[in-house]
Scaffold this active site. Structure first.
Site: not given
Ligand code: CP3
Length: 361
Positions: A42, A46, A55, A92, A168
């Site tokens: 990640r 943010r 964003r 994602d 999910y």
């Molecule tokens: O930089 C990176 O790692 C690449 C992008 C990336 C994102 N999600 C962007 C993201 C990657 C590799 C993921 C993987 C992901 N997504 C996982 C596996 C890794 C982990 O964290 O366990 C999972 C379970 C998800 C599902 C997911 N996506 C959730 C639960 C959420 C909400 C929680 C949160 O962190 O906000 C997201 C949203 C998400 N995915 C964001 C980002 C940058 C934040 C959303 C936003 O910017 O509004």
């Protein structure tokens, strides 16, 4: 050889850019380095002000994922700022259920929300046939990003593992105990297996196309692998992951694949042996001696607590040194044990990188 720096990458002492192949790929191929390669799960997100601005202009999170120029920009932001040894394409894990036809949205401050799939009728609405067309913007983003990164910084493609994505899909969002997925698997094993099989097919096709678009390595995120009995771990984590690895390797035998079965240290040996992944992503709870013994079989990646990176200071420095001391002599990729937290101060990331790159073991 002239070293090009097409993006004005900040120099945090990243020696990997001059290497060929880059040290991240060398580590995945089994080479030890005096200074390990480092990237952070990640790393785009943010905690970066430039991400928050991007964003804001994108409207929705999914629009950011599906607009190649924006997704590529989000991927490059942390590379420009920190010169990490690998980039990961901005997307994602939930784009797969979305591409299969499930309703997926990201609600501000709440996380993902999906219309649950729990019945045969709901499952019948999904189709693998539209997956690759739907995900074309991700492949375009990869293509664009690779051309901007230059050869010194490899790009990681990824997907969620079937168990995590299915949890999910069944729940309709995140869940502390994967209750909906487990109940579905126990009450209607046939339907659950059909969901997992569909995810295997779609995820393998997705990863194969990511490699074709330019991804140099792949990671399979199994964020919810921690809550399963040994039998279920075998059926829901190991077997589907092994099948994805087999399908991808049949087309791209040389692409390195990192498996990240979060929270499942007792199963590491079986996981590596039976899935065929090339490297093991370890979470924070994995003891360093367990990671060191996994290194006898494959490169490992991990596992600094994201909360230590958030806290910074002596505690972060002490643990970082312990990790480096325990794992640096063998194939190792420095990473967090889970994704970076949005509240993380940027200075702590810079300090961490200096620490890793100045230490020699
Ligand atoms: O930089 C990176 O790692 C690449 C992008 C990336 C994102 N999600 C962007 C993201 C990657 C590799 C993921 C993987 C992901 N997504 C996982 C596996 C890794 C982990 O964290 O366990 C999972 C379970 C998800 C599902 C997911 N996506 C959730 C639960 C959420 C909400 C929680 C949160 O962190 O906000 C997201 C949203 C998400 N995915 C964001 C980002 C940058 C934040 C959303 C936003 O910017 O509004």
């Amino acid at each position: 050889m002239k070293v090009t720096n097409p993006m004005n990458v900040a120099d945090y002492g990243n020696p990997g850019r001059k290497d060929h192949p880059p040290k991240f790929l060398k580590a995945l191929a089994g080479e030890a380095a005096t200074t390990p390669p480092v990237w952070l799960m990640r790393q785009a997100g943010r905690y970066l002000p430039e991400y928050r601005e991007l964003r804001g202009t994108a409207g929705s999170f999914l629009n950011l994922c599906y607009t190649p120029a924006l997704a590529s920009e989000a991927t490059l932001q942390p590379i420009r700022r920190f010169g990490f040894d690998a980039a990961i394409i901005f997307s994602d894990i939930l784009v797969i259920p979305h591409a299969l036809g499930q309703h997926v949205e990201f609600v501000e401050g709440e996380g993902p929300r999906l219309t649950p799939v729990k019945t045969r009728q709901e499952f019948a609405q999904l189709s693998a046939s539209r997956v690759l067309g739907h995900l074309e913007p991700v492949f375009e983003a990869i293509h664009l990003t690779v051309s901007k990164l230059g050869a010194g910084t490899p790009l990681i493609g990824f997907c969620g593992a079937p168990w995590t994505v299915a949890s999910y899909m069944a729940e309709g969002g995140g869940s502390p105990d994967q209750r909906a997925a487990k109940l579905l698997a126990y009450r209607d094993p046939r339907l659950f297996k059909d969901i997992v099989d569909l995810l295997v097919e779609a995820s393998a096709a997705y990863l194969i196309r990511q490699v074709e678009a330019g991804a140099n390595a792949l990671q399979i995120f199994d964020s919810w692998a921690s809550s399963l009995s040994d039998e279920d771990f075998d059926a829901f984590v190991i077997l589907p992951t092994a099948e994805i690895v087999r399908l991808v390797k049949a087309v791209h035998p040389d692409v390195p694949i990192i498996g990240f079965p979060r929270g499942s240290c007792p199963h590491y040996r079986d996981y590596v042996r039976k899935t065929g992944v090339d490297a093991l992503g370890c979470d924070t709870a994995a003891p360093l001696p367990a990671m060191a013994s996994a290194q006898e079989h494959c490169p490992v990646q991990g596992n600094l607590d994201p909360l230590l990176l958030l806290a910074g200071g002596d505690a972060m420095e002490r643990r970082t040194r312990s990790i480096l001391q325990a794992l640096s002599g063998k194939p190792f990729v420095f990473n967090l044990g889970h994704g970076i937290l949005p509240e993380t101060p940027i200075e702590n990331v810079s300090t961490l990188l200096r620490l890793i790159r100045n230490e020699k073991f």
